[in-house]
Design an enzyme around this catalytic site. Sequence first.
Site, PDB file in Angstrom:
ATOM      1  N   ASP A 135     102.771   6.999   7.600  1.00 32.86           N
ATOM      2  CA  ASP A 135     101.458   6.337   7.562  1.00 32.86           C
ATOM      3  C   ASP A 135     100.495   7.132   6.676  1.00 32.86           C
ATOM      4  O   ASP A 135      99.312   7.302   7.014  1.00 32.86           O
ATOM      5  CB  ASP A 135     100.879   6.124   8.965  1.00 32.86           C
ATOM      6  CG  ASP A 135      99.714   5.123   8.970  1.00 32.86           C
ATOM      7  OD1 ASP A 135      99.437   4.508   7.914  1.00 32.86           O
ATOM      8  OD2 ASP A 135      99.085   4.967  10.025  1.00 32.86           O
TER       9      ASP A 135
ATOM     10  N   HIS B 124      92.170   8.971   1.844  1.00 29.29           N
ATOM     11  CA  HIS B 124      90.784   8.544   1.637  1.00 29.29           C
ATOM     12  C   HIS B 124      90.106   9.626   0.822  1.00 29.29           C
ATOM     13  O   HIS B 124      90.183  10.801   1.176  1.00 29.29           O
ATOM     14  CB  HIS B 124      90.039   8.387   2.970  1.00 29.29           C
ATOM     15  CG  HIS B 124      90.565   7.297   3.837  1.00 29.29           C
ATOM     16  ND1 HIS B 124      90.415   5.959   3.536  1.00 29.29           N
ATOM     17  CD2 HIS B 124      91.257   7.342   5.003  1.00 29.29           C
ATOM     18  CE1 HIS B 124      90.981   5.236   4.493  1.00 29.29           C
ATOM     19  NE2 HIS B 124      91.511   6.046   5.384  1.00 29.29           N
TER      20      HIS B 124
ATOM     21  N   PHE C 269      89.666   5.469   9.322  1.00 28.17           N
ATOM     22  CA  PHE C 269      90.884   5.932   9.990  1.00 28.17           C
ATOM     23  C   PHE C 269      91.917   6.355   8.945  1.00 28.17           C
ATOM     24  O   PHE C 269      92.046   5.726   7.900  1.00 28.17           O
ATOM     25  CB  PHE C 269      91.489   4.800  10.821  1.00 28.17           C
ATOM     26  CG  PHE C 269      90.649   4.377  12.007  1.00 28.17           C
ATOM     27  CD1 PHE C 269      90.630   5.151  13.156  1.00 28.17           C
ATOM     28  CD2 PHE C 269      89.909   3.196  11.973  1.00 28.17           C
ATOM     29  CE1 PHE C 269      89.889   4.754  14.273  1.00 28.17           C
ATOM     30  CE2 PHE C 269      89.160   2.793  13.081  1.00 28.17           C
ATOM     31  CZ  PHE C 269      89.150   3.576  14.227  1.00 28.17           C
TER      32      PHE C 269
HETATM   33 ZN   LIG Z   1      98.674   0.478  10.804  1.00 23.58          ZN
END
Ligand SMILES: [Zn+2]
Length: 424
Positions: free
Chosen positions: A306, A310, A324
Site C-alpha cells: 500500500d 504524499h 492517509f
Molecule cells: Zn485502500
Amino acid sequence: MLLVKNGRVIDPARNTDTLLDILLDGERIAEVAPRGKISSSNGFETFDASELIVAPGFIDLHAHLREPGQESSETIETGTRAAARGGFTAVCCMPNTKPVNDSASVTRFILDRAKAAASVRVWPIGAASVGSKGEAIAEIAAMKQAGIVAVSDDGKPIATAKLARQVMEYCRSLDIPVIEHAEDVSLAAGAVMREGVTSTRLGLAGMPAAAESVCVARDVQLAELTGARVHIAHLSAKGSLEQVRSAKQRGLRVSCEVTPHHFTLTDEDVQYDSRYKMNPPLAAREDREALLAGLADGTVDAIATDHAPHEPALKDVEFDRAPFGITGFETALSLALEQLVHSGRVSLMRMVELFTSGPARVLGLERTIAPNQPADLTIFSTEHAWTYEVKESPSKSRNSPFDGRKFKGAAMATVVAGRIAWKR
Ligand SMILES: [Zn+2]
C-alpha cells in the site's frame, strides 16, 4: 544473457531450497542447474549471489504511483525506482489517479509511461466504477483488453452491495479479481485512527474495527453469491481475518493481503505524527497478533505495501488534516524479515511465498524459477545490516514511519526481464 550463480534459490511454488545457478536470456529464464553446471565461459554477464537468497521476482499487489495527475507526490519513474530498491519486480498500481483509471485510454497511458520510464513491471488495476464514484460500472472489459490485472475502487469501498455484486459478476466472466478496500464509510466517517484507548487519550476521532469487518462480511457473502474472485486489500482487523479464513474453508475464492505496517505497528504507536496515519489505520495489539498468525498459517495470501506517497507539503500538517498513507516499497522486505523470519514466527520459504507465488495466485499467475518463466528475480540477504534513511529514497515522498530504523536483511539486487534493474 545474465548468469546468476552461487545463490540459495528459494522457490515456494516448487518447494525448492537449494544452491542453483540460473541463466537468463532476455525476457525468459533459459536454464536452471545445480551450482557450477552452467558454463560461464561464453561471456555472459555474471551476478555472484554467494551468501544470498535468490527468489522469484517479488510482486506488490497494492501501490499508488500517483501518475497521471499527482506527479508532485510520485511518478511511475520515481515510484518504480523505489520499488526496485525494495526488491519488487512488478507493482500493481491502484486506479485512484487524476483522472481515475476507469477507461482503456488511461490504462494505455499508464502502460506507455511504464514502458518509457519504469524500472520494474507496472500492472495497472482498473476502477470498478466510473470515476470510482460508486454509481455506474466502469468499462472493465475494455480496460482488461488494454492490460488491467484486476479492478478496485481503492481509496474507498465499492459503494453499494448492488454495485459490488454487478462488478463481481462481470469480473467473474472476465476471470479477473475484484480487489476491495473494505470499509463501511458510515462507521468510518470523520475518523483519523482506530477507535480505542489510544484514540480517546489523544482526543482523535476513531473508527471501530467493525468499519472494516462489516464490509468484509458483505463481500464474502457476495463472493458466495457470484462465484467471483474477491481479494481483500490491506486487511487489518482480527474479525476480518476470521471471515476470510472461514470463507476459504468453505471453498470460496476469497483472498487477502496484509501490509508490513499493520503487522509491525499498532495504534499505540500513533503520537500526533502524520507518518503514522493511514487507512485502514494502525490496529490494536490483538489484531496485530491475529495478522501474524494468519501470515504464518496460510490464511493471508500476500504481503502488499500500500505504498501511498504524499509530497511533504501535504503530509507536514496536523494529524487531523493530513492525508492517509505512507510509503512502503523500500522497507517491506526488511520488516517482513524482522517481524516474521528473525522472530521465528514464519519460515523463510513462507515469507518468500507471501511476496511471490502468493500474490501471483491472486492474479491468476504463476511465479516460479524454471525454464521459460519470466526472467524476474529478487536477490536478497537475510543478514545485511543497514539503516533506512528516507532522504536517500528515489521516491518523491518522505512519509515513512520507519525513517532511521535499523534492519538486518535487505534486497540486494532486482532483476527484471533478464536485466539488473537495481543493485545495492
Ligand atoms: Zn485502500
